[in-house]
Design a protein around this motif. Structure first.
Motif, PDB file in Angstrom:
ATOM      1  N   LEU A 141       0.816  -1.219   0.000  1.00  0.00           N
ATOM      2  CA  LEU A 141       0.000   0.000   0.000  1.00  0.00           C
ATOM      3  C   LEU A 141       0.849   1.269   0.000  1.00  0.00           C
ATOM      4  O   LEU A 141       0.334   2.363  -0.233  1.00  0.00           O
ATOM      5  N   ILE A 142       2.138   1.137   0.281  1.00  0.00           N
ATOM      6  CA  ILE A 142       3.013   2.300   0.378  1.00  0.00           C
ATOM      7  C   ILE A 142       3.290   2.865  -1.008  1.00  0.00           C
ATOM      8  O   ILE A 142       3.650   2.141  -1.928  1.00  0.00           O
ATOM      9  N   GLN A 143       3.081   4.176  -1.148  1.00  0.00           N
ATOM     10  CA  GLN A 143       3.264   4.885  -2.410  1.00  0.00           C
ATOM     11  C   GLN A 143       4.438   5.870  -2.279  1.00  0.00           C
ATOM     12  O   GLN A 143       4.894   6.140  -1.160  1.00  0.00           O
ATOM     13  N   PRO A 144       4.908   6.431  -3.398  1.00  0.00           N
ATOM     14  CA  PRO A 144       5.991   7.423  -3.306  1.00  0.00           C
ATOM     15  C   PRO A 144       5.636   8.624  -2.429  1.00  0.00           C
ATOM     16  O   PRO A 144       6.533   9.243  -1.840  1.00  0.00           O
ATOM     17  N   ASN A 145       4.333   8.959  -2.337  1.00  0.00           N
ATOM     18  CA  ASN A 145       3.912  10.120  -1.538  1.00  0.00           C
ATOM     19  C   ASN A 145       3.431   9.742  -0.139  1.00  0.00           C
ATOM     20  O   ASN A 145       2.900  10.583   0.592  1.00  0.00           O
ATOM     21  N   THR A 146       3.620   8.469   0.256  1.00  0.00           N
ATOM     22  CA  THR A 146       3.227   8.056   1.608  1.00  0.00           C
ATOM     23  C   THR A 146       4.169   8.688   2.624  1.00  0.00           C
ATOM     24  O   THR A 146       5.384   8.604   2.500  1.00  0.00           O
ATOM     25  N   LYS A 147       3.579   9.289   3.642  1.00  0.00           N
ATOM     26  CA  LYS A 147       4.389   9.988   4.649  1.00  0.00           C
ATOM     27  C   LYS A 147       4.216   9.395   6.050  1.00  0.00           C
ATOM     28  O   LYS A 147       5.136   9.458   6.867  1.00  0.00           O
ATOM     29  N   VAL A 148       3.022   8.829   6.333  1.00  0.00           N
ATOM     30  CA  VAL A 148       2.709   8.379   7.694  1.00  0.00           C
ATOM     31  C   VAL A 148       2.198   6.942   7.673  1.00  0.00           C
ATOM     32  O   VAL A 148       1.411   6.548   6.802  1.00  0.00           O
ATOM     33  N   LEU A 149       2.649   6.160   8.653  1.00  0.00           N
ATOM     34  CA  LEU A 149       2.089   4.848   8.960  1.00  0.00           C
ATOM     35  C   LEU A 149       1.427   4.976  10.327  1.00  0.00           C
ATOM     36  O   LEU A 149       2.064   5.418  11.288  1.00  0.00           O
ATOM     37  N   TYR A 150       0.139   4.616  10.402  1.00  0.00           N
ATOM     38  CA  TYR A 150      -0.645   4.873  11.620  1.00  0.00           C
ATOM     39  C   TYR A 150      -1.354   3.610  12.090  1.00  0.00           C
ATOM     40  O   TYR A 150      -1.865   2.830  11.276  1.00  0.00           O
ATOM     41  N   ALA A 151      -1.408   3.431  13.403  1.00  0.00           N
ATOM     42  CA  ALA A 151      -2.158   2.306  13.977  1.00  0.00           C
ATOM     43  C   ALA A 151      -2.456   2.585  15.433  1.00  0.00           C
ATOM     44  O   ALA A 151      -1.806   3.416  16.082  1.00  0.00           O
ATOM     45  N   GLU A 152      -3.466   1.906  15.936  1.00  0.00           N
ATOM     46  CA  GLU A 152      -3.704   1.877  17.375  1.00  0.00           C
ATOM     47  C   GLU A 152      -3.636   0.418  17.808  1.00  0.00           C
ATOM     48  O   GLU A 152      -4.071  -0.477  17.083  1.00  0.00           O
ATOM     49  N   THR A 153      -3.039   0.170  18.959  1.00  0.00           N
ATOM     50  CA  THR A 153      -2.943  -1.187  19.485  1.00  0.00           C
ATOM     51  C   THR A 153      -2.877  -1.131  21.002  1.00  0.00           C
ATOM     52  O   THR A 153      -2.048  -0.381  21.545  1.00  0.00           O
ATOM     53  N   PRO A 154      -3.770  -1.851  21.715  1.00  0.00           N
ATOM     54  CA  PRO A 154      -4.900  -2.614  21.200  1.00  0.00           C
ATOM     55  C   PRO A 154      -5.914  -1.720  20.486  1.00  0.00           C
ATOM     56  O   PRO A 154      -6.010  -0.532  20.790  1.00  0.00           O
ATOM     57  N   THR A 155      -6.695  -2.323  19.579  1.00  0.00           N
ATOM     58  CA  THR A 155      -7.627  -1.547  18.779  1.00  0.00           C
ATOM     59  C   THR A 155      -8.956  -1.340  19.504  1.00  0.00           C
ATOM     60  O   THR A 155      -9.297  -2.069  20.429  1.00  0.00           O
ATOM     61  N   ASN A 156      -9.698  -0.356  19.030  1.00  0.00           N
ATOM     62  CA  ASN A 156     -11.008  -0.015  19.584  1.00  0.00           C
ATOM     63  C   ASN A 156     -12.082  -0.281  18.533  1.00  0.00           C
ATOM     64  O   ASN A 156     -11.988   0.260  17.431  1.00  0.00           O
ATOM     65  N   PRO A 157     -13.105  -1.092  18.807  1.00  0.00           N
ATOM     66  CA  PRO A 157     -13.412  -1.751  20.083  1.00  0.00           C
ATOM     67  C   PRO A 157     -13.032  -3.228  20.135  1.00  0.00           C
ATOM     68  O   PRO A 157     -13.314  -3.903  21.114  1.00  0.00           O
TER      69      PRO A 157
END
Length: 389
Positions: A141-157
């Motif tokens: 999914l990473i593209q040349p213009n990708t700047k941020v990788l984001y996640a929450e862990t543990p996830t909600n809900p």
């Protein structure tokens, strides 16, 4: 972390005492601060010296709160916000430009999903999602213009777990800013920066306050990134109030002892539900049945306060269960001293299509329990009678 232990930092980090030599940090309810003379004023605005100017910028109470979180998370710097979502929005708005791209886990808080899909696209900022159990597809999914990788862990809900070490390696390999929402774990149970995160975000409204009193948010991490976030927030005004910062700073002094009890109670609730004949399945990070149990143990000190389970009978059974609850609270909040139960499919996520809910693991009978600090037998009795209703 510094050379002091976690609980000691939480209790002994304090703003400078006034001439009154107060034992507990005073409350600085002031909108602005004085200058000694014209030169002092000029140098302060030129940022040639560290000085409080205006409480929208900094305040002794917000500074103390942020300093504590930084020490707990092992972060270089931070900034506090009026709410957790103010922290999320301001972090992205400060760091991203038109044309940038985000790669995020699909299992994120509903308001974060709305930010990614409804609001950031207005500024030509797009997001690509990977499912929580498909991290092997993340790099595609990473593209040349990708700047941020984001996640929450543990996830909600859904209380799913992502491998922080894996995310850190991917972010470093592709030169991405790794941002982790650490709300469910708190800095007591998990420090994502140690696994490669550049920034960590908290909704302090939840376990950090822990008593359902005030709203607040905070972002901590790399100093260069926090500088950009600070400049954005200084001009746009999502600042945390001094009073709320004072409350949250005092709350941090009891975070460890509170979260220990939350985790102890939550594990007992999870074990009880796993044996109940009205329950299809239970998900809790420190249950051996959790699909990411080993990863959770690697990166978390304990399992946290949130238990997710599937009640047999779908949406109708979920509503009956809520109606039968007697002691526990029905609320959209979590991380409180009081146990809270929520049925997302009929409440918080009812506006999503069934397909969208299933995509993020919100099944028709999913119930989220934020386990509080009550005597756990009383919580179990309430859940049991509601399930049997």
């Amino acid at each position: 972390m510094s050379n002091k232990n976690f609980e000691t930092e939480a209790i002994r980090t304090q703003v400078e005492r006034t001439d009154f030599l107060e034992h507990s940090a005073p409350l600085y309810l002031t909108s602005s601060f004085l200058f000694e003379d014209a030169e002092d004023m000029r140098a302060s605005f030129a940022e040639e010296k560290e000085k409080n100017i205006y409480s929208r910028f900094t305040n002794p109470n917000t500074s103390e709160f942020v300093d504590k979180i930084c020490k707990m998370e092992g972060a270089e710097a931070g900034y506090s916000f009026a709410t957790g979502m103010a922290a999320v929005f301001s972090t992205f708005a400060a760091l991203l430009n038109s044309g940038d791209h985000i790669v995020s886990c699909r299992s994120v808080f509903g308001s974060t999903h709305a930010l990614f899909t409804k609001f950031l696209p207005k500024w030509n900022i797009e997001t690509s999602y990977f499912k929580v159990d498909e991290t092997d597809k993340l790099e595609s999914l990473i593209q040349p213009n990708t700047k941020v990788l984001y996640a929450e862990t543990p996830t909600n809900p859904g209380v799913d777990i992502l491998d922080l070490e894996l995310l850190g390696k991917i972010a470093k390999k592709h030169n991405l800013i790794l941002i982790i929402d650490n709300c469910f774990a708190t800095p007591y149970l998990q420090q994502p920066i140690g696994f490669g995160a550049d920034l960590v975000i908290h909704s302090a409204t939840k376990l950090i306050d822990g008593q359902g009193r005030v709203l607040g948010g905070v972002t901590v991490g790399r100093a260069d990134l926090i500088r950009e976030i600070y400049l954005f927030a200084r001009n746009t005004g999502p600042a945390l109030s001094p009073f709320n910062a004072w409350v949250l700073s005092k709350s941090l002094e009891t975070l460890a002892v509170r979260v220990d009890r939350h985790c102890e109670n939550a594990l007992k609730v999870a074990e009880f539900l796993e044996k109940h004949d009205k329950v299809e399945w239970v998900k809790y990070p420190f249950l051996k049945s959790h699909p990411k149990h080993e990863i959770a143990k690697k990166q978390m000190k304990a399992g946290g306060s949130i238990v997710a389970f599937e009640i047999k009978g779908g949406i109708a059974a979920g509503r009956k269960f809520l109606d039968a609850i007697k002691m526990c609270s029905l609320s959209a909040n979590l991380g409180d001293t009081r146990t809270i139960v929520t049925h997302p499919a009929s409440t918080t996520h009812s506006k999503l299509s069934e397909e969208d809910r299933n995509e993020v693991g919100i099944s028709a009978g999913l119930v989220r329990v934020s386990v509080g600090l009550e005597t756990v037998a009383d919580v179990l009795n309430d859940l049991d009678q509601a399930l049997n209703s």
